[in-house]
Design a protein around this motif. Structure first.
Motif, mmCIF file in Angstrom:
data_model
loop_
_atom_site.group_PDB
_atom_site.id
_atom_site.type_symbol
_atom_site.label_atom_id
_atom_site.label_comp_id
_atom_site.label_asym_id
_atom_site.label_seq_id
_atom_site.Cartn_x
_atom_site.Cartn_y
_atom_site.Cartn_z
ATOM 1 N N SER A 74 0.852 -1.193 0.000
ATOM 2 C CA SER A 74 0.000 0.000 0.000
ATOM 3 C C SER A 74 0.880 1.232 0.000
ATOM 4 C CB SER A 74 -0.881 0.010 1.250
ATOM 5 O OG SER A 74 -0.063 0.183 2.390
ATOM 6 N N GLU A 76 0.785 3.506 2.108
ATOM 7 C CA GLU A 76 1.232 3.723 3.496
ATOM 8 C C GLU A 76 2.577 3.056 3.747
ATOM 9 O OE1 GLU A 76 0.052 5.569 6.117
ATOM 10 O OE2 GLU A 76 -1.191 6.423 4.536
ATOM 11 N N SER A 77 2.757 1.844 3.159
ATOM 12 C CA SER A 77 4.006 1.120 3.393
ATOM 13 C C SER A 77 5.190 1.761 2.671
ATOM 14 C CB SER A 77 3.857 -0.348 2.973
ATOM 15 O OG SER A 77 3.533 -0.421 1.599
ATOM 16 N N LYS A 79 5.242 5.252 2.340
ATOM 17 C CA LYS A 79 5.252 6.646 2.791
ATOM 18 C C LYS A 79 6.486 6.948 3.652
ATOM 19 C CE LYS A 79 1.225 9.520 3.465
ATOM 20 N NZ LYS A 79 -0.077 9.616 4.089
ATOM 21 N N ASP B 54 -6.351 9.886 -1.723
ATOM 22 C CA ASP B 54 -5.935 8.484 -1.529
ATOM 23 C C ASP B 54 -7.125 7.657 -1.050
ATOM 24 O OD1 ASP B 54 -3.395 9.158 -2.206
ATOM 25 O OD2 ASP B 54 -2.701 9.417 -0.146
ATOM 26 N N ARG B 55 -7.836 8.217 -0.083
ATOM 27 C CA ARG B 55 -8.996 7.519 0.485
ATOM 28 C C ARG B 55 -10.106 7.385 -0.573
ATOM 29 N NH1 ARG B 55 -13.193 10.049 3.078
ATOM 30 N NH2 ARG B 55 -12.007 11.957 3.410
#
Lengths: 482, 60
Positions: A74, A76-77, A79, B54-55
Motif C-alpha cells: 500500500s 502507506e508502506s 510513505k 488516496d482515500r
C-alpha cells in the motif's frame, strides 16, 4: 513594440517577435532565421525543460524503486521511506508564527534549493547563458519564493484557498514596484523556464489511468461539458467581446473552464501568453473561486439537489481543486467524493488542452497573424516542445501506473515524496519572477473596459448552466446513485 | 525604500498580528479542524495535492 505600448496586442503579432512569459530570444515564435534542430536541442528552454524534468522524474522513480521495501502493498508502506520525503519539502502551515514550521521543514527547503539551483546552473551554463549571474541571483529569488510559501501557509489564508501563486506574484510585484528589481537578479528571473520545467513534472501527475474513476458520468461532466465551455467562451471572447489579445482570451477561457491556476499556467505556456495575461487570469480565477466555494454549496442546499448531482456540479465548475473539496465537504461525504473525483478527471484534461492549444496556436493563430502558409515542418518547428515532454511524461507514467505491477504505488510515492514538491517550487519561482518582472502600470491597461471580467462571468455562467444540466442528466437520471 | 518599508510594515502587521488573531477565533478554528478531519487542503492546486484523494480513490 513594447508591452506597455501594446498591452492587448498579440504576443506574436506581425510587428515582429515580442516577449511572452519570458524575454528569452530563443522563445520568440516568429524568428527571422530558422535555427537547426540540434542547436535548438542544445540551447532552447523548451528542450532543457524536458531534460531537467525527465532527469528529476527518472531519479525520483529510481529512488522510490530502490528504497521500497520488498513487500510493499500500500501507499502507506511506502510513505516516508525514500529520502526525498525528508530532503525535498516546502514551508508547512502555521497559525501564530512560521518559525516552528520552518524548523520542521528546513532540510526539505534546503534540499529543494540545492536540487533546483544545481540543475538550473548546469543548464544555464550548457545553454551558453550567464551561469554565474544565475548563481548570484537565484538564492534571492528562492528566498522570495520561500517567503511567498510562508505567507500562503498561514492557516486563515490557507483555509480560504488563497494559493501560493497569488502571494508569490504579490511578493515579486512589491519588490519590483518599490525597490526596483536589481540588474544582478535578472539572470535568475527565468519565468518561462521554471514554468515549462514544472509542467513537464506535472505531466507525470496527469494519469490517464484515473480517467474512468467515475465511469461514464464523470466523463460526461468533465470531458464533454468542459471542452464545450472552453471553446464557446473563447469564441464569445473573440466574436462578441472582441478581446484584442487571443492569448488572454484563451488563458481566461481555459482557467475558468478546466481547473484554475494549473490550467492557466499550462495554457499560457502553450499559447505563449504574456506574463500580465497569466497574472490577470489567475487573479480572476482565485477571486471567483473564493466566492463560489462559499455560495455554491448554499445554492445546492437551497435547490435541494441530490448530493451526487451537487457534487458533480461543484467539481465541474469551481476552478481550484482544493476549493472543490472544501465546498463538496459541506454537502457530505458522497458529494465530496463525487466533486473531487470529477475535478480530478478535469485535471487530467490539462494535458489534452495544452497539446491542442499549442497545436491550434502554431497552425492557425500564428498563421493568420503572420499571413504565411504554415506547413507541417513549420508547425513542428514552432510547436512548443516542452508540451511534448509534458505529454510523454503523462503517457509514460500513466502506463507505469496502469500497466506495471506495483507501478501505481511507486508512481504515487514518487509524486508524493518529491516531484509534486519540486513542481510546486518551480511554479512558485515562476510567479515570483513574473512579479519581479512586472510594473503595476503594465497591469492597469488590462483592467480597462472590464472585458476580461465580462469574459470570465459569461463563461462561468455558461459553465454553471451546462454542468448543472449534465450533472443532473448523468448523476440524477441516467446513473442515479442510491 | 520608503514605499518598501511601508508595504513591509503592512505585511508584518497583517501576517504577524491580524491573521494570527483571526486564526484564534472560533469560526476559523472550527473550520480548520473540520478541514483537517476531512483531510482537505483547500489550497490544493491539483488533485495530487489533496490528502483525501488516496482515500477516495482507494474506495473506488
Amino acid at each position: 513594440m513594447s508591452q506597455a505600448d501594446n498591452p492587448h496586442g498579440s504576443p506574436n503579432s506581425s510587428s515582429g517577435p515580442e516577449p511572452s512569459l519570458s524575454s528569452d530570444a530563443d522563445d520568440s515564435v516568429v524568428q527571422a532565421k530558422r535555427e537547426p534542430l540540434l542547436k535548438l536541442m542544445a540551447t532552447s528552454e523548451d528542450w532543457w525543460a524536458i531534460y531537467i524534468g525527465f532527469v528529476i522524474l527518472a531519479i525520483g522513480f529510481c529512488i522510490v524503486l530502490l528504497t521500497a521495501p520488498a513487500d510493499y502493498t500500500s501507499l502507506e508502506s511506502l510513505k516516508g521511506i525514500s529520502p526525498m520525503s525528508t530532503y525535498l519539502g516546502k514551508p508547512g502551515g502555521w497559525e501564530d508564527s512560521p518559525l516552528p514550521a520552518l524548523a520542521k521543514s528546513w532540510k526539505g527547503i534546503l534540499g529543494a534549493f540545492v536540487v533546483i539551483g544545481v540543475l538550473f546552473t548546469v543548464a544555464t551554463k550548457l545553454r551558453g547563458k550567464d551561469a554565474l549571474g544565475f548563481i548570484k541571483g537565484f538564492p534571492v529569488v528562492f528566498a522570495l519564493a520561500t517567503f511567498a510559501y510562508i505567507l500562503a501557509g498561514q492557516s486563515v489564508i490557507k483555509a480560504y484557498n488563497l494559493e501560493y501563486a497569488l502571494w508569490a506574484l504579490l511578493v515579486g510585484l512589491i519588490i519590483s514596484n518599490t525597490l526596483k528589481t536589481p540588474a544582478w537578479m535578472r539572470p535568475a528571473i527565468l519565468t518561462e523556464f521554471f514554468i515549462k520545467t514544472g509542467l513537464v513534472l506535472l505531466g507525470a501527475e496527469v494519469l490517464m489511468s484515473r480517467l474512468m474513476a467515475l465511469g461514464l458520468p464523470g466523463i460526461g461532466v468533465a470531458w464533454v461539458v468542459t471542452p464545450i465551455v472552453l471553446i464557446s467562451t473563447y469564441i464569445f471572447g473573440q466574436k462578441v467581446l472582441k478581446i484584442p489579445s487571443r492569448s488572454l482570451n484563451m488563458v481566461i477561457s481555459a482557467d475558468m473552464s478546466v481547473c484554475g491556476v494549473s490550467a492557466a499556467i499550462a495554457t499560457a505556456a502553450s499559447c505563449r501568453a504574456k506574463k500580465e495575461e497569466l497574472s490577470l487570469a489567475i487573479g480572476l480565477s482565485l477571486s471567483f473561486t473564493v466566492v463560489m466555494m462559499v455560495v455554491l454549496p448554499a445554492v445546492i442546499q437551497a435547490l435541494d439537489l441530490p448530493t451526487a448531482v451537487g457534487g458533480a456540479w461543484l467539481g465541474g465548475t469551481i476552478d481550484a481543486t482544493g476549493a472543490v473539496a472544501a465546498a463538496g465537504a459541506v454537502l457530505g461525504d458522497e458529494a465530496l467524493e463525487v466533486a473531487t473525483t470529477v475535478k480530478m478527471i478535469q485535471n487530467i484534461l490539462i494535458g489534452v488542452t495544452a497539446f491542442l492549444v499549442a497545436a491550434y496556436w502554431v497552425a492557425y493563430v500564428e498563421k493568420n497573424e503572420t499571413s504565411q502558409k504554415v506547413g507541417v515542418g513549420e508547425i513542428w518547428y514552432r510547436f512548443p516542445k516542452f508540451v511534448l515532454g509534458f505529454i510523454i511524461a503523462s503517457i509514460l507514467f500513466s502506463l507505469i501506473h496502469g500497466q506495471v505491477e506495483g507501478g501505481s504505488l511507486l508512481t504515487d510515492a514518487m509524486i508524493k515524496d518529491g516531484t509534486k514538491t519540486l513542481r510546486g517550487w518551480f511554479f512558485c519561482l515562476a510567479f515570483i519572477c513574473i512579479g519581479l518582472d512586472t510594473n503595476f502600470k503594465e497591469l492597469l491597461p488590462y483592467f480597462k473596459g472590464g472585458k476580461p471580467m465580462m469574459l470570465y462571468v459569461c463563461g462561468q455562467s455558461l459553465n454553471l448552466i451546462l454542468t448543472l444540466l449534465m450533472s443532473y442528466l448523468m448523476f440524477g437520471i441516467l446513473f442515479p446513485t442510491s | 525604500m520608503k514605499r518598501f518599508l511601508i508595504v513591509a510594515a503592512c505585511v508584518a502587521i497583517v501576517w504577524g498580528v491580524v491573521l494570527p488573531r483571526l486564526a484564534k477565533t472560533n469560526t476559523v478554528r472550527e473550520r480548520n479542524a473540520w478541514l483537517k478531519e476531512k483531510q482537505i487542503d483547500p489550497a490544493a492546486m491539483f488533485y495530487t495535492e489533496l490528502p483525501l484523494m488516496d482515500r477516495v480513490l482507494a474506495g473506488r
